[in-house]
Design a protein around this motif. Structure first.
Motif, PDB file in Angstrom:
ATOM      1  N   LEU A 103       0.844  -1.190   0.000  1.00  0.00           N
ATOM      2  CA  LEU A 103       0.000   0.000   0.000  1.00  0.00           C
ATOM      3  C   LEU A 103       0.882   1.244   0.000  1.00  0.00           C
ATOM      4  O   LEU A 103       1.771   1.400   0.841  1.00  0.00           O
ATOM      5  N   PHE A 104       0.643   2.128  -0.969  1.00  0.00           N
ATOM      6  CA  PHE A 104       1.354   3.395  -1.061  1.00  0.00           C
ATOM      7  C   PHE A 104       0.360   4.539  -0.954  1.00  0.00           C
ATOM      8  O   PHE A 104      -0.782   4.432  -1.418  1.00  0.00           O
ATOM      9  N   ARG A 105       0.794   5.634  -0.360  1.00  0.00           N
ATOM     10  CA  ARG A 105      -0.033   6.837  -0.266  1.00  0.00           C
ATOM     11  C   ARG A 105       0.775   8.055  -0.707  1.00  0.00           C
ATOM     12  O   ARG A 105       1.959   8.163  -0.384  1.00  0.00           O
ATOM     13  N   MET A 106       0.099   8.973  -1.382  1.00  0.00           N
ATOM     14  CA  MET A 106       0.758  10.191  -1.817  1.00  0.00           C
ATOM     15  C   MET A 106      -0.279  11.304  -1.879  1.00  0.00           C
ATOM     16  O   MET A 106      -1.372  11.107  -2.407  1.00  0.00           O
ATOM     17  N   ASN A 107       0.072  12.475  -1.321  1.00  0.00           N
ATOM     18  CA  ASN A 107      -0.841  13.620  -1.405  1.00  0.00           C
ATOM     19  C   ASN A 107      -0.202  14.744  -2.205  1.00  0.00           C
ATOM     20  O   ASN A 107       0.936  14.615  -2.690  1.00  0.00           O
ATOM     21  N   ALA A 108      -0.916  15.851  -2.332  1.00  0.00           N
ATOM     22  CA  ALA A 108      -0.457  16.960  -3.174  1.00  0.00           C
ATOM     23  C   ALA A 108       0.882  17.520  -2.707  1.00  0.00           C
ATOM     24  O   ALA A 108       1.733  17.897  -3.526  1.00  0.00           O
ATOM     25  N   ASP A 109       1.106  17.570  -1.409  1.00  0.00           N
ATOM     26  CA  ASP A 109       2.354  18.122  -0.872  1.00  0.00           C
ATOM     27  C   ASP A 109       3.539  17.179  -1.081  1.00  0.00           C
ATOM     28  O   ASP A 109       4.697  17.619  -1.097  1.00  0.00           O
ATOM     29  N   GLU A 110       3.256  15.907  -1.222  1.00  0.00           N
ATOM     30  CA  GLU A 110       4.316  14.918  -1.352  1.00  0.00           C
ATOM     31  C   GLU A 110       4.620  14.553  -2.798  1.00  0.00           C
ATOM     32  O   GLU A 110       5.441  13.677  -3.062  1.00  0.00           O
ATOM     33  N   TRP A 111       3.941  15.221  -3.725  1.00  0.00           N
ATOM     34  CA  TRP A 111       4.076  14.817  -5.122  1.00  0.00           C
ATOM     35  C   TRP A 111       5.512  14.898  -5.611  1.00  0.00           C
ATOM     36  O   TRP A 111       6.205  15.897  -5.428  1.00  0.00           O
ATOM     37  N   LEU A 126      -4.278  15.108  -5.495  1.00  0.00           N
ATOM     38  CA  LEU A 126      -3.144  15.387  -6.372  1.00  0.00           C
ATOM     39  C   LEU A 126      -3.453  16.430  -7.433  1.00  0.00           C
ATOM     40  O   LEU A 126      -2.552  17.125  -7.900  1.00  0.00           O
ATOM     41  N   PHE A 127      -4.727  16.556  -7.797  1.00  0.00           N
ATOM     42  CA  PHE A 127      -5.072  17.536  -8.829  1.00  0.00           C
ATOM     43  C   PHE A 127      -5.065  18.962  -8.300  1.00  0.00           C
ATOM     44  O   PHE A 127      -5.306  19.909  -9.047  1.00  0.00           O
ATOM     45  N   GLU A 128      -4.795  19.117  -7.004  1.00  0.00           N
ATOM     46  CA  GLU A 128      -4.582  20.450  -6.450  1.00  0.00           C
ATOM     47  C   GLU A 128      -3.141  20.908  -6.653  1.00  0.00           C
ATOM     48  O   GLU A 128      -2.822  22.081  -6.435  1.00  0.00           O
ATOM     49  N   ASN A 129      -2.293  19.988  -7.051  1.00  0.00           N
ATOM     50  CA  ASN A 129      -0.902  20.293  -7.374  1.00  0.00           C
ATOM     51  C   ASN A 129      -0.788  20.417  -8.895  1.00  0.00           C
ATOM     52  O   ASN A 129      -1.066  19.462  -9.628  1.00  0.00           O
ATOM     53  N   GLU A 130      -0.395  21.576  -9.385  1.00  0.00           N
ATOM     54  CA  GLU A 130      -0.386  21.832 -10.833  1.00  0.00           C
ATOM     55  C   GLU A 130       0.512  20.857 -11.584  1.00  0.00           C
ATOM     56  O   GLU A 130       0.142  20.360 -12.655  1.00  0.00           O
ATOM     57  N   ASP A 131       1.698  20.582 -11.040  1.00  0.00           N
ATOM     58  CA  ASP A 131       2.616  19.663 -11.724  1.00  0.00           C
ATOM     59  C   ASP A 131       2.026  18.257 -11.786  1.00  0.00           C
ATOM     60  O   ASP A 131       2.094  17.591 -12.825  1.00  0.00           O
ATOM     61  N   ALA A 132       1.438  17.832 -10.666  1.00  0.00           N
ATOM     62  CA  ALA A 132       0.830  16.503 -10.635  1.00  0.00           C
ATOM     63  C   ALA A 132      -0.346  16.429 -11.606  1.00  0.00           C
ATOM     64  O   ALA A 132      -0.511  15.433 -12.323  1.00  0.00           O
ATOM     65  N   ALA A 133      -1.152  17.470 -11.617  1.00  0.00           N
ATOM     66  CA  ALA A 133      -2.330  17.490 -12.480  1.00  0.00           C
ATOM     67  C   ALA A 133      -1.943  17.369 -13.949  1.00  0.00           C
ATOM     68  O   ALA A 133      -2.545  16.596 -14.711  1.00  0.00           O
TER      69      ALA A 133
END
Length: 238
Positions: free
Chosen positions: A33-41, A67-74
């Motif tokens: 199980l992996f988790r990633m949020n916008a700050d950790e992208w 993640l779609f709150e992070n422009e690079d991730a989006a």
């Protein structure tokens, strides 16, 4: 494979997400199980997870929160939807208040979407369930049935409704056997109102109704019948 969970009430969205993760872990007991949020992208980290394989299990469970709150991730993820959709890994996208294009994109590519609505509690507070006791006292079958249905729609449980109606019957029966409010142990207002209700029932009828209510409750428990249906039959027989 993509799953999408969305909704503005974070606590309820997280509960749905936890349930989904638990269900997937039962199906894939050896999955990592992996988790990633916008700050950790981090693009390279995501590529490593998305393209990686476990030693004994080729399927990962990857929770991707906001993640779609992070422009690079989006920008990156928009181009990866087709690949993520057909991947063996399970990608759980969680977006609390996504913009319409993002929501449309995820819904289009998701195997399944959970749109968690905010829980409505105001309507139940506004509904006065004790109005049922007046309808029963007045022996107004139509009003009692209408209020019964309304109580159910507002979230009241059959057990709660049964308890309130049974309380009214026992209260009227006790008052019918008393000569004064003090003897019955009730306030003058309750005594006066109950005297009006007692015009609609004989003491024998109240005893029979009380017995029937006890029986229908126990039968629903012993025989596994529907208390909701039994209560409706009772309401229509008043």
């Amino acid at each position: 494979m993509i799953y999408f969970v969305t909704g503005s009430e974070r606590a309820r969205v997280r509960k749905t997400l936890d349930d989904l993760v638990g269900a997937l872990q039962k199906k894939r007991p050896n999955a990592l199980l992996f988790r990633m949020n916008a700050d950790e992208w981090n693009t390279n980290s995501f590529i490593g997870i998305a393209g990686g394989q476990g030693l004994f299990e080729h399927k990962y469970i990857v929770v991707l929160e906001s993640l779609f709150e992070n422009e690079d991730a989006a920008e990156y993820l928009k181009d990866q939807m087709k690949e993520l959709k057909v991947a063996e890994h399970a990608f759980l996208f969680v977006e609390y208040s996504p913009k319409a294009p993002v929501k449309k994109l995820l819904e289009k590519n998701a195997e399944k979407t959970w749109n968690v609505e905010a829980k409505e509690v105001a309507s139940k507070k506004e509904f006065n369930i004790f109005a049922l006791t007046d309808a029963l006292g007045n022996r107004n079958r139509v009003q009692l049935w209408t209020l019964y249905q309304k109580a159910l729609m507002n979230g009241s449980e059959p057990e709660e409704i049964h308890g309130i109606l049974f309380w009214q019957v026992k209260s009227l029966l006790g008052i019918s056997q008393s000569k004064t409010a003090d003897e019955a142990g009730v306030k003058p207002f309750v005594w006066s109102k109950s005297q009006q209700f007692l015009r609609n029932y004989s003491q024998e009828e109240l005893k029979k109704i009380s017995s029937n209510m006890v029986n229908l409750y126990h039968l629903s428990r012993i025989e596994g019948g529907s208390l909701e249906d039994s209560l409706e039959e009772f309401v229509l027989s008043v």
